[in-house]
Write an enzyme that holds these catalytic residues in place. Sequence first.
Site, mmCIF file in Angstrom:
data_model
loop_
_atom_site.group_PDB
_atom_site.id
_atom_site.type_symbol
_atom_site.label_atom_id
_atom_site.label_comp_id
_atom_site.label_asym_id
_atom_site.label_seq_id
_atom_site.Cartn_x
_atom_site.Cartn_y
_atom_site.Cartn_z
ATOM 1 C CB CYS A 231 -0.911 0.015 1.220
ATOM 2 S SG CYS A 231 -1.856 -1.503 1.497
ATOM 3 C CB ALA A 232 3.774 1.984 -2.204
ATOM 4 N N GLY A 235 4.711 6.949 -1.253
ATOM 5 C CA GLY A 235 5.994 6.300 -1.027
ATOM 6 C C GLY A 235 6.893 6.749 0.102
ATOM 7 N N GLY A 236 6.353 7.403 1.131
ATOM 8 C CA GLY A 236 7.194 7.812 2.256
ATOM 9 C C GLY A 236 7.970 6.658 2.869
ATOM 10 C CE LYS A 237 4.374 4.232 7.301
ATOM 11 N NZ LYS A 237 3.469 5.231 6.687
ATOM 12 C CG ASP A 255 -1.472 2.709 -3.556
ATOM 13 O OD1 ASP A 255 -1.120 2.713 -2.365
ATOM 14 O OD2 ASP A 255 -2.559 3.200 -3.938
ATOM 15 C CG ASP A 300 1.402 2.473 5.753
ATOM 16 O OD1 ASP A 300 0.872 2.454 6.870
ATOM 17 O OD2 ASP A 300 1.745 3.527 5.185
ATOM 18 C CB CYS A 353 -1.528 6.379 10.926
ATOM 19 S SG CYS A 353 -2.669 6.647 9.564
#
Length: 401
Positions: A231-232, A235-237, A255, A300, A353
């Site tokens: 679940c990019a 793309g932060g992670k 994604d 994520d 989150c």
Amino acid sequence: MRLHRNLVFAVIQALDLIYNEKEYADKVVQKTLKLDKRWGARDRKFIAETTYDMVRWKRLYNEIAGSKGHYTRDNLFKNFAVWATLKGITLPDWKYFEGTPTRRIKGKFDELQSDRKFRESIPDWMDEVGYAELGKKWDEELVELNKQARVILRVNSLKTTRKELQNLLRAEEIETEEVANIPHALMLVERKNVFLTDAFKKGLFEVQDASSQLVAPFLDVKPGQKVIDTCAGAGGKTLHLASLMENKGQIIAMDIYAHKLAELKKRAKRDGAHNIETRPIEGTKSIKKFKGKADRVLIDAPCSGIGVLKRNPDSKWKLNADFLDRIRKTQAEILDQYASMVKPGGKMVYATCSILPSENENQVKAFLKNHTDFRLAKDKKVSPAASGFDGFYMALLEKNA
């Protein structure tokens, strides 16, 4: 503080778009700040922070103003008058503020402090869910979630070090502090537009909350592995994984939204992350193709976002109980499907989150009940109240060899 007409009007216009046109607060603020090139840093700060503040305390201010949830222009000014009065700002003698009952505003504010829904400015359904799942902890989490989010940078270790970046930013008059126990995190001492810096344009850092920076290391990646970020998004992670893997091996960023992956490609180029390949998810075929092939899988997962309300205060008013029910079902389905990509002896992280157990440890328990080939190695809950950062949950799951 003296109120300036053009700045107040800009805030009112922004609130009209957020409340009545249902636009996203961050997009509206970005758009609003571009309206007048003559605005300096202080003006822009006033517009952004006042707009977010009013969105955050929408229910409380609305109740004090007696505007009954109708956000006409007059009522928006009444809400603004409440904000200014409670901040101790003297209202100018503009027609919009004639007859503002400042004493009654303060009295009503005091009276509402005994009711958590108004005191913390949240919808009834969210208060009921939060209290049912977290009990008394819910109160302290809400206090923290109603504070302004700090700006945290993640140093791009492919290009620089934390010390080097600190010195470069200091040269651009941006002071930062190291964040304890998070090796690549720097916190801004004062809010500034970091996207205009040379350091950002050269890909030396990304903006990423401290809690979010815990997720990629939790996956225990090694250079040379095949890693799938399911679940990019933008793309932060994914970019964090690339730096941890020293650009060695392969990261497949997936994604359901192709436009987010297009943004990730741009960011990867700027950051010098060369081991990322993007793949839009087009049904179950996209998942089956990688069955048993990944050393590591990151999920994520989409969630309520209750852990990041300080960053996205308008989501309090956009979320509803039905959405929460739907997202829990989606989380369970994603876990069930995407786990098939982990090869024997591989590892997977499920992260959200959110701070609600029903989206977090309860999802993992249900998954493990149906997937006896996996075991829980460890999990971590990040409480906003305890950390001062976003609320997060992450679970590391290992597949039998």
